[in-house]
Design a protein around this motif. Structure first.
Motif, PDB file in Angstrom:
ATOM      1  N   CYS A  14       6.248  -7.575  10.204  1.00 44.36           N
ATOM      2  CA  CYS A  14       5.524  -6.668   9.308  1.00 44.36           C
ATOM      3  C   CYS A  14       5.495  -5.252   9.880  1.00 44.36           C
ATOM      4  O   CYS A  14       4.513  -4.526   9.708  1.00 44.36           O
ATOM      5  CB  CYS A  14       4.105  -7.175   9.052  1.00 44.36           C
ATOM      6  SG  CYS A  14       3.408  -6.578   7.486  1.00 44.36           S
ATOM      7  N   GLN A  15       6.579  -4.873  10.532  1.00 43.43           N
ATOM      8  CA  GLN A  15       6.669  -3.489  10.990  1.00 43.43           C
ATOM      9  C   GLN A  15       6.687  -2.526   9.808  1.00 43.43           C
ATOM     10  O   GLN A  15       6.211  -1.404   9.905  1.00 43.43           O
ATOM     11  CB  GLN A  15       7.912  -3.300  11.860  1.00 43.43           C
ATOM     12  CG  GLN A  15       7.913  -4.079  13.172  1.00 43.43           C
ATOM     13  CD  GLN A  15       6.818  -3.633  14.111  1.00 43.43           C
ATOM     14  OE1 GLN A  15       5.692  -4.114  14.053  1.00 43.43           O
ATOM     15  NE2 GLN A  15       7.131  -2.697  14.993  1.00 43.43           N
ATOM     16  N   ARG A  16       7.255  -2.979   8.703  1.00 45.72           N
ATOM     17  CA  ARG A  16       7.224  -2.211   7.456  1.00 45.72           C
ATOM     18  C   ARG A  16       6.201  -2.834   6.512  1.00 45.72           C
ATOM     19  O   ARG A  16       6.068  -4.063   6.476  1.00 45.72           O
ATOM     20  CB  ARG A  16       8.588  -2.228   6.768  1.00 45.72           C
ATOM     21  CG  ARG A  16       9.726  -1.657   7.591  1.00 45.72           C
ATOM     22  CD  ARG A  16      11.014  -1.708   6.785  1.00 45.72           C
ATOM     23  NE  ARG A  16      11.440  -3.075   6.512  1.00 45.72           N
ATOM     24  CZ  ARG A  16      12.240  -3.425   5.505  1.00 45.72           C
ATOM     25  NH1 ARG A  16      12.674  -2.508   4.652  1.00 45.72           N
ATOM     26  NH2 ARG A  16      12.594  -4.692   5.344  1.00 45.72           N
ATOM     27  N   PRO A  17       5.485  -2.042   5.730  1.00 46.09           N
ATOM     28  CA  PRO A  17       4.572  -2.631   4.741  1.00 46.09           C
ATOM     29  C   PRO A  17       5.334  -3.517   3.767  1.00 46.09           C
ATOM     30  O   PRO A  17       6.536  -3.331   3.524  1.00 46.09           O
ATOM     31  CB  PRO A  17       3.993  -1.397   4.021  1.00 46.09           C
ATOM     32  CG  PRO A  17       4.174  -0.270   4.974  1.00 46.09           C
ATOM     33  CD  PRO A  17       5.441  -0.572   5.739  1.00 46.09           C
ATOM     34  N   ALA A  18       4.641  -4.498   3.206  1.00 46.49           N
ATOM     35  CA  ALA A  18       5.282  -5.443   2.298  1.00 46.49           C
ATOM     36  C   ALA A  18       5.967  -4.741   1.129  1.00 46.49           C
ATOM     37  O   ALA A  18       7.069  -5.120   0.717  1.00 46.49           O
ATOM     38  CB  ALA A  18       4.243  -6.439   1.784  1.00 46.49           C
ATOM     39  N   ARG A  19       5.331  -3.716   0.589  1.00 50.92           N
ATOM     40  CA  ARG A  19       5.932  -3.020  -0.564  1.00 50.92           C
ATOM     41  C   ARG A  19       7.253  -2.368  -0.192  1.00 50.92           C
ATOM     42  O   ARG A  19       8.169  -2.286  -1.022  1.00 50.92           O
ATOM     43  CB  ARG A  19       4.965  -1.984  -1.131  1.00 50.92           C
ATOM     44  CG  ARG A  19       4.580  -0.882  -0.181  1.00 50.92           C
ATOM     45  CD  ARG A  19       3.581   0.080  -0.805  1.00 50.92           C
ATOM     46  NE  ARG A  19       3.184   1.135   0.132  1.00 50.92           N
ATOM     47  CZ  ARG A  19       2.234   1.005   1.018  1.00 50.92           C
ATOM     48  NH1 ARG A  19       1.565  -0.142   1.113  1.00 50.92           N
ATOM     49  NH2 ARG A  19       1.925   2.011   1.834  1.00 50.92           N
ATOM     50  N   GLU A  20       7.367  -1.896   1.065  1.00 55.28           N
ATOM     51  CA  GLU A  20       8.630  -1.307   1.507  1.00 55.28           C
ATOM     52  C   GLU A  20       9.694  -2.384   1.695  1.00 55.28           C
ATOM     53  O   GLU A  20      10.876  -2.145   1.454  1.00 55.28           O
ATOM     54  CB  GLU A  20       8.413  -0.541   2.811  1.00 55.28           C
ATOM     55  CG  GLU A  20       7.509   0.670   2.678  1.00 55.28           C
ATOM     56  CD  GLU A  20       8.123   1.740   1.782  1.00 55.28           C
ATOM     57  OE1 GLU A  20       9.362   1.811   1.705  1.00 55.28           O
ATOM     58  OE2 GLU A  20       7.350   2.493   1.149  1.00 55.28           O
ATOM     59  N   GLN A  21       9.286  -3.563   2.135  1.00 55.14           N
ATOM     60  CA  GLN A  21      10.245  -4.653   2.307  1.00 55.14           C
ATOM     61  C   GLN A  21      10.842  -5.090   0.974  1.00 55.14           C
ATOM     62  O   GLN A  21      11.985  -5.546   0.918  1.00 55.14           O
ATOM     63  CB  GLN A  21       9.557  -5.836   2.987  1.00 55.14           C
ATOM     64  CG  GLN A  21       9.091  -5.555   4.407  1.00 55.14           C
ATOM     65  CD  GLN A  21       8.507  -6.777   5.081  1.00 55.14           C
ATOM     66  OE1 GLN A  21       8.900  -7.911   4.784  1.00 55.14           O
ATOM     67  NE2 GLN A  21       7.568  -6.567   6.007  1.00 55.14           N
ATOM     68  N   ARG A  22      10.074  -4.957  -0.104  1.00 58.48           N
ATOM     69  CA  ARG A  22      10.539  -5.423  -1.416  1.00 58.48           C
ATOM     70  C   ARG A  22      11.180  -4.325  -2.250  1.00 58.48           C
ATOM     71  O   ARG A  22      11.874  -4.622  -3.214  1.00 58.48           O
ATOM     72  CB  ARG A  22       9.369  -6.032  -2.202  1.00 58.48           C
ATOM     73  CG  ARG A  22       8.775  -7.267  -1.555  1.00 58.48           C
ATOM     74  CD  ARG A  22       7.771  -7.980  -2.448  1.00 58.48           C
ATOM     75  NE  ARG A  22       7.220  -9.115  -1.735  1.00 58.48           N
ATOM     76  CZ  ARG A  22       6.078  -9.075  -1.047  1.00 58.48           C
ATOM     77  NH1 ARG A  22       5.362  -7.964  -1.038  1.00 58.48           N
ATOM     78  NH2 ARG A  22       5.656 -10.140  -0.391  1.00 58.48           N
ATOM     79  N   ARG A  23      10.931  -3.090  -1.918  1.00 61.14           N
ATOM     80  CA  ARG A  23      11.375  -1.979  -2.762  1.00 61.14           C
ATOM     81  C   ARG A  23      12.890  -1.994  -2.951  1.00 61.14           C
ATOM     82  O   ARG A  23      13.658  -2.028  -1.997  1.00 61.14           O
ATOM     83  CB  ARG A  23      10.936  -0.646  -2.162  1.00 61.14           C
ATOM     84  CG  ARG A  23      11.324   0.576  -2.995  1.00 61.14           C
ATOM     85  CD  ARG A  23      10.603   1.799  -2.492  1.00 61.14           C
ATOM     86  NE  ARG A  23       9.165   1.690  -2.718  1.00 61.14           N
ATOM     87  CZ  ARG A  23       8.250   2.396  -2.058  1.00 61.14           C
ATOM     88  NH1 ARG A  23       8.625   3.239  -1.117  1.00 61.14           N
ATOM     89  NH2 ARG A  23       6.966   2.244  -2.337  1.00 61.14           N
ATOM     90  N   GLY A  24      13.315  -2.009  -4.213  1.00 60.45           N
ATOM     91  CA  GLY A  24      14.731  -1.978  -4.550  1.00 60.45           C
ATOM     92  C   GLY A  24      15.431  -3.322  -4.467  1.00 60.45           C
ATOM     93  O   GLY A  24      16.558  -3.457  -4.931  1.00 60.45           O
ATOM     94  N   ARG A  25      14.757  -4.324  -3.892  1.00 58.44           N
ATOM     95  CA  ARG A  25      15.352  -5.654  -3.724  1.00 58.44           C
ATOM     96  C   ARG A  25      14.746  -6.697  -4.652  1.00 58.44           C
ATOM     97  O   ARG A  25      15.314  -7.775  -4.813  1.00 58.44           O
ATOM     98  CB  ARG A  25      15.187  -6.122  -2.276  1.00 58.44           C
ATOM     99  CG  ARG A  25      15.889  -5.243  -1.261  1.00 58.44           C
ATOM    100  CD  ARG A  25      15.392  -5.511   0.149  1.00 58.44           C
ATOM    101  NE  ARG A  25      15.701  -6.834   0.640  1.00 58.44           N
ATOM    102  CZ  ARG A  25      16.785  -7.144   1.345  1.00 58.44           C
ATOM    103  NH1 ARG A  25      17.687  -6.213   1.623  1.00 58.44           N
ATOM    104  NH2 ARG A  25      16.975  -8.372   1.786  1.00 58.44           N
ATOM    105  N   TYR A  26      13.585  -6.366  -5.226  1.00 51.63           N
ATOM    106  CA  TYR A  26      12.856  -7.297  -6.085  1.00 51.63           C
ATOM    107  C   TYR A  26      12.420  -6.565  -7.348  1.00 51.63           C
ATOM    108  O   TYR A  26      12.083  -5.374  -7.309  1.00 51.63           O
ATOM    109  CB  TYR A  26      11.629  -7.854  -5.352  1.00 51.63           C
ATOM    110  CG  TYR A  26      11.980  -8.753  -4.198  1.00 51.63           C
ATOM    111  CD1 TYR A  26      11.996 -10.139  -4.344  1.00 51.63           C
ATOM    112  CD2 TYR A  26      12.343  -8.223  -2.959  1.00 51.63           C
ATOM    113  CE1 TYR A  26      12.338 -10.968  -3.288  1.00 51.63           C
ATOM    114  CE2 TYR A  26      12.695  -9.039  -1.899  1.00 51.63           C
ATOM    115  CZ  TYR A  26      12.692 -10.412  -2.079  1.00 51.63           C
ATOM    116  OH  TYR A  26      13.053 -11.236  -1.041  1.00 51.63           O
ATOM    117  N   VAL A  27      12.403  -7.277  -8.466  1.00 53.34           N
ATOM    118  CA  VAL A  27      11.985  -6.683  -9.731  1.00 53.34           C
ATOM    119  C   VAL A  27      10.480  -6.430  -9.702  1.00 53.34           C
ATOM    120  O   VAL A  27       9.734  -7.068  -8.942  1.00 53.34           O
ATOM    121  CB  VAL A  27      12.364  -7.578 -10.927  1.00 53.34           C
ATOM    122  CG1 VAL A  27      13.876  -7.790 -10.984  1.00 53.34           C
ATOM    123  CG2 VAL A  27      11.639  -8.925 -10.870  1.00 53.34           C
TER     124      VAL A  27
END
Length: 311
Positions: A14-27
């Motif tokens: 979780c070095q990156r926030p969850a929203r950053e982990q999903r951005r552009g990769r998930y609808v």
């Protein structure tokens, strides 16, 4: 051979926030699921325990994080979820991965994971290299919060869906464990010999001073259907900066901790998930299977007190 990764029992997922982990990769609709696994956590597990071309399964796939990260890591992915709303979102996320040029196969099936073997194509039986999943901890989570002027705080996307669908989130602790045991038994049936079963979970509170060791209960249930223990790790839900834990807890979690401490209860913000790794035996009962280079069962236990962030 799987890619070589650093051998450690504490995962910086979780070095990156969850929203950053999903951005552009998930609808965008992915936000409707209340208990999403961190993509970086899923990617770490998949990279650590499988090789390109392997088949990865999630019997409670939700919005499809395990499947998406498998496909984006050149593995195939198949999942089951009891909620058709969530399997539709999972399929949309798989379609997005395909549109981004990832050719691996992925599929989300609607059905009750307690009947796993009957739901999966016969061609997958005995071919699954990795099961990666996480059960619901209860009927609701913190979800998404909006503070509207004049009307206060409003929650959305904090419930697991249809109460009448048989979702384990609504069935209580005993039925949750029984259902989990059935799901794990089905996973054992479709795993290849030596295949790996990984689940993530965290302790939960029924009341502020009643902490339930749900991970330990789930682990015991998995052992009871014939899986072998391999290791126990910690996946951080917080960032580490200059040797310090930086929590990413929700406003509600922080408020609950502060209220408990004001009442003299020494509660801490949970900053990690327990990760249990088991496997399907690859040798007959009574033999001494070789657990391989990553044998570190319970190596993370001594670190648990070090990975809770204080607010």
């Amino acid at each position: 051979m799987a890619e070589q990764i650093p051998v450690t029992s504490v995962w910086l997922t979780c070095q990156r926030p969850a929203r950053e982990q999903r951005r552009g990769r998930y609808v965008d609709e992915t936000a409707r699921h209340p208990g999403k696994m961190l993509p970086d956590l899923a990617a770490h597990v998949i990279t650590a325990y499988t090789a390109p071309g392997d088949l990865v399964l999630d019997p409670m796939c939700g919005s499809g994080t395990t499947l998406v990260e498998a496909v984006r890591s050149a593995r195939d992915g198949i999942g089951v979820d009891i909620e058709p709303t969530f399997t539709a979102i999972a399929q949309a996320n798989l379609a997005l991965a395909a549109a981004h040029g990832y050719p691996s196969w992925g599929q989300a099936v609607t059905g009750d994971g307690r009947n796993l073997a009957a739901l999966l194509p016969a061609s997958t039986h005995g071919k699954v290299s990795l099961v990666l999943t996480s059960p619901p901890y209860g009927r609701s989570t913190h979800g998404i919060v909006r503070n509207a002027p004049g009307t206060g705080v409003h929650k959305r996307h904090h419930l697991y869906g249809d109460r009448g669908a048989g979702n384990l989130a609504y069935l209580g602790w005993d039925q949750l464990l029984d259902g989990w045991r059935q799901i794990v038994a089905g996973c054992r049936q479709v795993l290849r010999p030596g295949g790996v079963f990984v689940f993530t979970c965290r302790p939960v509170r029924r009341t502020r001073d009643d902490l339930i060791d749900l991970p330990g209960e789930l682990f015991a249930a998995a052992m009871s259907v014939g899986l072998e223990p391999v290791e126990r790790c910690v996946a951080l839900l917080a960032a580490v900066r200059d040797g310090q834990i930086i929590h990413r807890a929700s406003m509600f979690a922080l408020m609950a901790v502060r209220k408990a401490r004001a009442d003299g209860i020494p509660v801490a913000v949970v900053a990690h998930e327990d990760v249990y790794v088991l496997r399907k035996p690859s040798q007959p009962a009574g033999s001494s299977p070789r657990l391989g280079r990553r044998r570190r069962m319970n190596a993370a236990a001594e670190l648990r007190c070090q990975v809770r962030a204080r607010c």
